[in-house]
Scaffold this motif. Structure first.
Motif, PDB file in Angstrom:
ATOM      1  N   VAL A   1      -5.075   0.967  -8.816  1.00  0.00           N
ATOM      2  CA  VAL A   1      -6.071   2.039  -8.826  1.00  0.00           C
ATOM      3  C   VAL A   1      -5.572   3.194  -7.954  1.00  0.00           C
ATOM      4  O   VAL A   1      -5.112   2.988  -6.832  1.00  0.00           O
ATOM      5  N   ARG A   2      -5.683   4.391  -8.503  1.00  0.00           N
ATOM      6  CA  ARG A   2      -5.283   5.593  -7.774  1.00  0.00           C
ATOM      7  C   ARG A   2      -6.517   6.129  -7.049  1.00  0.00           C
ATOM      8  O   ARG A   2      -7.386   6.739  -7.650  1.00  0.00           O
ATOM      9  N   HIS A   3      -6.585   5.876  -5.762  1.00  0.00           N
ATOM     10  CA  HIS A   3      -7.789   6.145  -4.958  1.00  0.00           C
ATOM     11  C   HIS A   3      -7.637   7.500  -4.254  1.00  0.00           C
ATOM     12  O   HIS A   3      -6.854   7.634  -3.309  1.00  0.00           O
TER      13      HIS A   3
ATOM     14  N   HIS B   1      -4.529  16.768  -0.544  1.00  0.00           N
ATOM     15  CA  HIS B   1      -5.089  15.714  -1.384  1.00  0.00           C
ATOM     16  C   HIS B   1      -4.055  14.606  -1.526  1.00  0.00           C
ATOM     17  O   HIS B   1      -2.881  14.867  -1.814  1.00  0.00           O
ATOM     18  N   TYR B   2      -4.499  13.358  -1.339  1.00  0.00           N
ATOM     19  CA  TYR B   2      -3.612  12.202  -1.389  1.00  0.00           C
ATOM     20  C   TYR B   2      -4.185  11.175  -2.359  1.00  0.00           C
ATOM     21  O   TYR B   2      -5.399  11.144  -2.619  1.00  0.00           O
ATOM     22  N   GLU B   3      -3.302  10.323  -2.854  1.00  0.00           N
ATOM     23  CA  GLU B   3      -3.724   9.166  -3.629  1.00  0.00           C
ATOM     24  C   GLU B   3      -3.261   7.901  -2.923  1.00  0.00           C
ATOM     25  O   GLU B   3      -2.061   7.713  -2.702  1.00  0.00           O
ATOM     26  N   LEU B   4      -4.227   7.066  -2.561  1.00  0.00           N
ATOM     27  CA  LEU B   4      -3.925   5.772  -1.951  1.00  0.00           C
ATOM     28  C   LEU B   4      -3.851   4.724  -3.041  1.00  0.00           C
ATOM     29  O   LEU B   4      -4.706   4.668  -3.933  1.00  0.00           O
ATOM     30  N   LEU B   5      -2.848   3.875  -2.973  1.00  0.00           N
ATOM     31  CA  LEU B   5      -2.651   2.815  -3.954  1.00  0.00           C
ATOM     32  C   LEU B   5      -2.500   1.485  -3.233  1.00  0.00           C
ATOM     33  O   LEU B   5      -1.881   1.423  -2.167  1.00  0.00           O
TER      34      LEU B   5
ATOM     35  N   VAL C   1       0.853  -1.192   0.000  1.00  0.00           N
ATOM     36  CA  VAL C   1       0.000   0.000   0.000  1.00  0.00           C
ATOM     37  C   VAL C   1       0.888   1.241   0.000  1.00  0.00           C
ATOM     38  O   VAL C   1       1.902   1.300   0.713  1.00  0.00           O
ATOM     39  N   SER C   2       0.504   2.214  -0.800  1.00  0.00           N
ATOM     40  CA  SER C   2       1.181   3.511  -0.826  1.00  0.00           C
ATOM     41  C   SER C   2       0.179   4.594  -0.484  1.00  0.00           C
ATOM     42  O   SER C   2      -0.949   4.584  -0.978  1.00  0.00           O
ATOM     43  N   ALA C   3       0.579   5.534   0.350  1.00  0.00           N
ATOM     44  CA  ALA C   3      -0.281   6.669   0.713  1.00  0.00           C
ATOM     45  C   ALA C   3       0.235   7.965   0.111  1.00  0.00           C
ATOM     46  O   ALA C   3      -0.276   9.043   0.437  1.00  0.00           O
ATOM     47  N   ASP C   4       1.244   7.876  -0.754  1.00  0.00           N
ATOM     48  CA  ASP C   4       1.797   9.084  -1.369  1.00  0.00           C
ATOM     49  C   ASP C   4       1.882   8.946  -2.888  1.00  0.00           C
ATOM     50  O   ASP C   4       2.824   9.430  -3.514  1.00  0.00           O
ATOM     51  N   GLY C   5       0.865   8.285  -3.469  1.00  0.00           N
ATOM     52  CA  GLY C   5       0.808   8.189  -4.922  1.00  0.00           C
ATOM     53  C   GLY C   5       1.809   7.259  -5.544  1.00  0.00           C
ATOM     54  O   GLY C   5       2.032   7.296  -6.758  1.00  0.00           O
ATOM     55  N   GLY C   6       2.454   6.407  -4.741  1.00  0.00           N
ATOM     56  CA  GLY C   6       3.390   5.433  -5.284  1.00  0.00           C
ATOM     57  C   GLY C   6       4.846   5.749  -5.035  1.00  0.00           C
ATOM     58  O   GLY C   6       5.730   4.994  -5.469  1.00  0.00           O
TER      59      GLY C   6
END
Length: 361
Positions: free
Chosen positions: A354-356, A322-326, A286-291
């Motif tokens: 998926v970029r959540h 704003h963050y993207e979870l992956l 899991v990534s919390a910073d867009g990868g």
């Protein structure tokens, strides 16, 4: 559809409805029937189990020269046979189709599913192999063609008949179930009552609902559902498309709404599920910073070979924004979700990470 579709549980798409992933948080391993996605070509039919018959016919069954009628099984006949239970996911081949456009900027056709056209249930019924053998399956048989009892499907004015899709005899004999129960109760109407196929690990269209008859053939069989649909078309494929699609690919989903709002300075337990048509998921990152960075999620609970695995990872966002979870899963064959999904015009098999998006305040 017959069952209620409350907006907190489903996103409707005409004759279809997808499960909201946030509705699965804390719900245990199985998808309850009241929030299991619905994929219908037409309206849900109402079929009476008391008068229902499953008819098997074709040159792939042993017959004497005077026998022309199909072999028939009643609902009670199936209930009297040895029952088996299978925990398996069923997933629409176009699950996550909308992400081709929103995430990759590519236009595709078909129902614009998010990630919610998938569910795991505990199915109970009779092996298709048992019924085929009782019907007199010939060694020379190569294909079966199950057909549903829903109304004819009309596409752009053309009547394509009832939904049906060929299945190789080898797969039919391996692990396919004639299911009459879902999560310990009779199948609900929207999910195939009285009897449906469950074809584990394969594209959802193979799991024909409201099963009415099965042709058994010594020659390959065809229908629009393995020629016009459920192949890959596009610039990287031949004009007739790829071979008919079979196994589903690897996917992951957070049990969280898109554009969820979270609080800064607090620890949030990110939860989700991953699954694959190749077998068990071995790991999830899991990534919390867009990868930019990845952390291994903790897998927990049951891990049946044809189901999904649940996972979790604590996350403490320190700053608003704003963050993207992956989430990126790897299955036991080594298949891993890619950064982008290969393009096809009908939007099948979107398996990219998926970029959540979430907002932290």
């Amino acid at each position: 559809m017959v069952k209620p579709l409350p907006p907190e549980l489903f996103v409707p798409h005409g004759t279809n409805a997808e499960t909201r992933w946030e509705a699965m948080r804390g719900r245990g391993y199985l998808t309850p029937a009241d929030r299991f996605f619905v994929r219908n070509h037409v309206a849900t039919p109402r079929v009476d189990a008391r008068t229902w018959r499953l008819k098997l016919w074709g040159d792939g069954l042993h017959r004497s020269p005077t026998e022309e009628r199909p072999v028939e099984f009643t609902y009670e006949d199936l209930l009297g046979m040895r029952a088996e239970t299978l925990t398996a996911f069923i997933e629409c081949t176009g699950n996550a189709r909308s992400l081709y456009a929103s995430q990759q900027g590519q236009q595709v056709s078909g129902t614009p599913w998010g990630l919610g056209a998938v569910g795991v249930a505990r199915w109970r019924g009779v092996r298709l192999a048992t019924v085929l053998e009782r019907a007199g399956l010939l060694r020379e048989a190569v294909d079966v063609l199950p057909r549903g009892l829903d109304a004819d499907y009309v596409d752009k004015g053309e009547n394509l008949g009832r939904v049906r899709r060929p299945l190789p005899v080898a797969k039919a004999l391996k692990d396919v179930l004639l299911a009459y129960e879902m999560n310990g109760a009779p199948l609900p109407p929207d999910h195939g009552h009285p009897v449906r196929l469950v074809v584990p690990s394969w594209v959802g269209i193979a799991s024909i609902k409201w099963l009415g008859d099965i042709q058994v053939s010594t020659r390959p069989l065809y229908s629009p559902w393995n020629t016009r649909y459920y192949r890959l078309f596009g610039p990287d494929h031949p004009p007739e498309g790829s071979a008919p699609l079979t196994r589903m690919n690897v996917k992951s989903a957070f049990e969280l709404p898109f554009d969820a709002v979270l609080t800064a300075g607090r620890t949030h337990l990110l939860t989700g599920r991953s699954w694959s048509g190749n077998g068990r998921v071995r790991s999830v990152a899991v990534s919390a910073d867009g990868g930019a960075t990845w952390h291994r999620a903790r897998l927990h609970g049951p891990r049946p070979a044809r189901g999904w695995v649940r996972w979790e990872l604590p996350w403490r966002p320190h700053a608003p924004g704003h963050y993207e979870l992956l989430a990126r899963a790897t299955d036991e064959t080594g298949a891993t979700q890619p950064a982008t999904a290969p393009y096809n015009t009908l939007g099948y098999l979107f398996g990219a990470v998926v970029r959540h998006p979430v907002t932290v305040r």
